[in-house]
Design a protein around this motif. Structure first.
Motif, PDB file in Angstrom:
ATOM      1  N   ASP A  13       0.831  -1.200   0.000  1.00 19.71           N
ATOM      2  CA  ASP A  13       0.000   0.000   0.000  1.00 19.71           C
ATOM      3  C   ASP A  13       0.867   1.251   0.000  1.00 19.71           C
ATOM      4  O   ASP A  13       2.065   1.193   0.224  1.00 19.71           O
ATOM      5  N   GLY A  14       0.239   2.358  -0.286  1.00 22.46           N
ATOM      6  CA  GLY A  14       0.932   3.636  -0.294  1.00 22.46           C
ATOM      7  C   GLY A  14      -0.083   4.751  -0.172  1.00 22.46           C
ATOM      8  O   GLY A  14      -1.292   4.508  -0.092  1.00 22.46           O
ATOM      9  N   GLU A  15       0.413   5.962  -0.190  1.00 24.15           N
ATOM     10  CA  GLU A  15      -0.481   7.108  -0.051  1.00 24.15           C
ATOM     11  C   GLU A  15      -1.410   7.199  -1.264  1.00 24.15           C
ATOM     12  O   GLU A  15      -0.963   7.235  -2.415  1.00 24.15           O
ATOM     13  N   THR A  67      -3.888  -1.715  -0.540  1.00 22.86           N
ATOM     14  CA  THR A  67      -3.457  -3.033  -1.004  1.00 22.86           C
ATOM     15  C   THR A  67      -4.616  -3.753  -1.665  1.00 22.86           C
ATOM     16  O   THR A  67      -4.448  -4.391  -2.695  1.00 22.86           O
ATOM     17  N   ALA A  68      -5.799  -3.629  -1.085  1.00 24.33           N
ATOM     18  CA  ALA A  68      -6.981  -4.310  -1.628  1.00 24.33           C
ATOM     19  C   ALA A  68      -7.272  -3.864  -3.064  1.00 24.33           C
ATOM     20  O   ALA A  68      -7.579  -4.693  -3.927  1.00 24.33           O
ATOM     21  N   LEU A 115      -7.020  -6.361  -6.308  1.00 26.55           N
ATOM     22  CA  LEU A 115      -8.150  -6.491  -7.228  1.00 26.55           C
ATOM     23  C   LEU A 115      -7.711  -6.210  -8.664  1.00 26.55           C
ATOM     24  O   LEU A 115      -8.088  -6.937  -9.587  1.00 26.55           O
ATOM     25  N   ALA A 116      -6.889  -5.193  -8.857  1.00 22.56           N
ATOM     26  CA  ALA A 116      -6.397  -4.871 -10.204  1.00 22.56           C
ATOM     27  C   ALA A 116      -5.539  -6.002 -10.767  1.00 22.56           C
ATOM     28  O   ALA A 116      -5.658  -6.351 -11.945  1.00 22.56           O
ATOM     29  N   VAL A 117      -4.684  -6.601  -9.935  1.00 26.81           N
ATOM     30  CA  VAL A 117      -3.867  -7.741 -10.374  1.00 26.81           C
ATOM     31  C   VAL A 117      -4.776  -8.905 -10.770  1.00 26.81           C
ATOM     32  O   VAL A 117      -4.599  -9.546 -11.804  1.00 26.81           O
ATOM     33  N   THR A 118      -5.784  -9.167  -9.959  1.00 29.30           N
ATOM     34  CA  THR A 118      -6.699 -10.281 -10.187  1.00 29.30           C
ATOM     35  C   THR A 118      -7.523 -10.106 -11.452  1.00 29.30           C
ATOM     36  O   THR A 118      -7.752 -11.065 -12.192  1.00 29.30           O
ATOM     37  N   MET A 119      -7.961  -8.879 -11.709  1.00 31.33           N
ATOM     38  CA  MET A 119      -8.851  -8.614 -12.841  1.00 31.33           C
ATOM     39  C   MET A 119      -8.108  -8.412 -14.162  1.00 31.33           C
ATOM     40  O   MET A 119      -8.737  -8.236 -15.203  1.00 31.33           O
ATOM     41  N   ALA A 120      -6.794  -8.451 -14.138  1.00 29.68           N
ATOM     42  CA  ALA A 120      -6.005  -8.213 -15.342  1.00 29.68           C
ATOM     43  C   ALA A 120      -6.303  -9.263 -16.411  1.00 29.68           C
ATOM     44  O   ALA A 120      -6.432 -10.457 -16.121  1.00 29.68           O
ATOM     45  N   LYS A 121      -6.407  -8.773 -17.639  1.00 25.82           N
ATOM     46  CA  LYS A 121      -6.594  -9.681 -18.772  1.00 25.82           C
ATOM     47  C   LYS A 121      -5.416 -10.654 -18.801  1.00 25.82           C
ATOM     48  O   LYS A 121      -4.268 -10.261 -18.564  1.00 25.82           O
TER      49      LYS A 121
END
Length: 87
Positions: A46-48, A52-53, A57-63
């Motif tokens: 995580d960051g400013e 992390t969530a 989610l973005a990693v999981t939903m990647a084509k």
């Protein structure tokens, strides 16, 4: 601080496209790839301005990501409270 380690299953011919996409996700970094098994190891921190969530989610939903397994997760949130209670 929140950190997660993910194992991404994908076809090896899509590794390049996935790695490029993952470079654009805040806090995501590809650490390893195994062409024989079709796995990428990705960490998310995580960051400013992002969580992390959201990045997981973005990693999981990647084509081209066939599946994603959460292998490890760490958070230090709440440790201050725990330390106060133990004192």
């Amino acid at each position: 601080m929140n950190i997660a380690s993910l194992v991404v299953r994908a076809k090896p011919e899509h590794f390049g496209a996935l790695e490029e996409l993952y470079r654009g996700i805040p806090g995501a970094e590809v650490h390893a790839r195994c062409v024989d098994s079709g796995h990428l190891v990705v960490t998310v921190e995580d960051g400013e301005g992002y969580s992390t969530a959201d990045s997981i989610l973005a990693v999981t939903m990647a084509k081209h990501a066939l599946s994603v397994t959460l292998a490890y997760e760490y958070t230090d949130e709440g440790l201050e409270l725990q330390e106060l209670q133990e004192a």
